[in-house]
Write a protein that holds these residues in place. Structure first.
Motif, short mmCIF file in Angstrom:
data_model
loop_
_atom_site.label_atom_id
_atom_site.label_comp_id
_atom_site.label_asym_id
_atom_site.label_seq_id
_atom_site.Cartn_x
_atom_site.Cartn_y
_atom_site.Cartn_z
N GLU A 1 0.82 -1.21 0.00
CA GLU A 1 0.00 0.00 0.00
C GLU A 1 0.86 1.26 0.00
N LEU B 1 2.15 1.91 -3.43
CA LEU B 1 1.10 2.44 -4.30
C LEU B 1 0.85 3.93 -4.04
N TRP B 2 0.86 4.31 -2.77
CA TRP B 2 0.64 5.72 -2.44
C TRP B 2 1.79 6.60 -2.92
N THR B 3 3.02 6.08 -2.90
CA THR B 3 4.14 6.89 -3.39
C THR B 3 3.95 7.21 -4.87
N VAL B 4 3.40 6.27 -5.60
CA VAL B 4 3.11 6.51 -7.03
C VAL B 4 1.97 7.51 -7.17
N ARG B 5 0.89 7.28 -6.42
CA ARG B 5 -0.28 8.18 -6.51
C ARG B 5 0.07 9.63 -6.16
N LYS B 6 0.89 9.79 -5.13
CA LYS B 6 1.23 11.13 -4.65
C LYS B 6 2.53 11.66 -5.26
N ARG B 7 3.12 10.88 -6.14
CA ARG B 7 4.38 11.26 -6.82
C ARG B 7 5.48 11.62 -5.82
N GLU C 1 -5.68 5.28 5.78
CA GLU C 1 -5.65 5.46 4.33
C GLU C 1 -4.35 4.91 3.74
#
Length: 93
Positions: free
Chosen positions: A2, A5-11, A56
């Motif tokens: 997770e 994935l968040w590092t990608v979503r939040k760049r 989250e």
């Protein structure tokens, strides 16, 4: 998984996480790839950086699980209750 994935979503780059956590970039990479677990303190810092709650960041299902079952790691060498990449703080024990 997770957190990755968040590092990608939040760049958010590994370099930025490395600076935030005070770790070498190779250590951050190992954590993001599930080779080493994040500490709870590291997870709180990451959640703060990304402006997310811990729920989250990790996934509400994991955080709200009342009786989490162990997850077998590749190769069957060990089990994790909280899922890959999560390690609770042991300070004060």
């Amino acid at each position: 998984m997770e957190v990755k994935l968040w590092t990608v979503r939040k760049r958010v780059t590994q370099k930025r996480l490395s600076g935030l956590l005070g770790l070498p970039q190779s250590s951050v990479s190992a954590r993001l790839n599930g080779k080493k677990p994040f500490s709870i303190d590291e997870l709180y810092k990451i959640a703060g950086l990304m402006e997310l709650s811990l729920g989250e960041l990790l996934g509400e299902r994991l955080v709200n699980e009342k009786n989490p079952q162990p997850v077998e790691l590749a190769g069957g060498s060990a089990t994790l209750v909280a899922g890959e990449g999560f390690e609770p703080s042991t300070s004060g024990l």
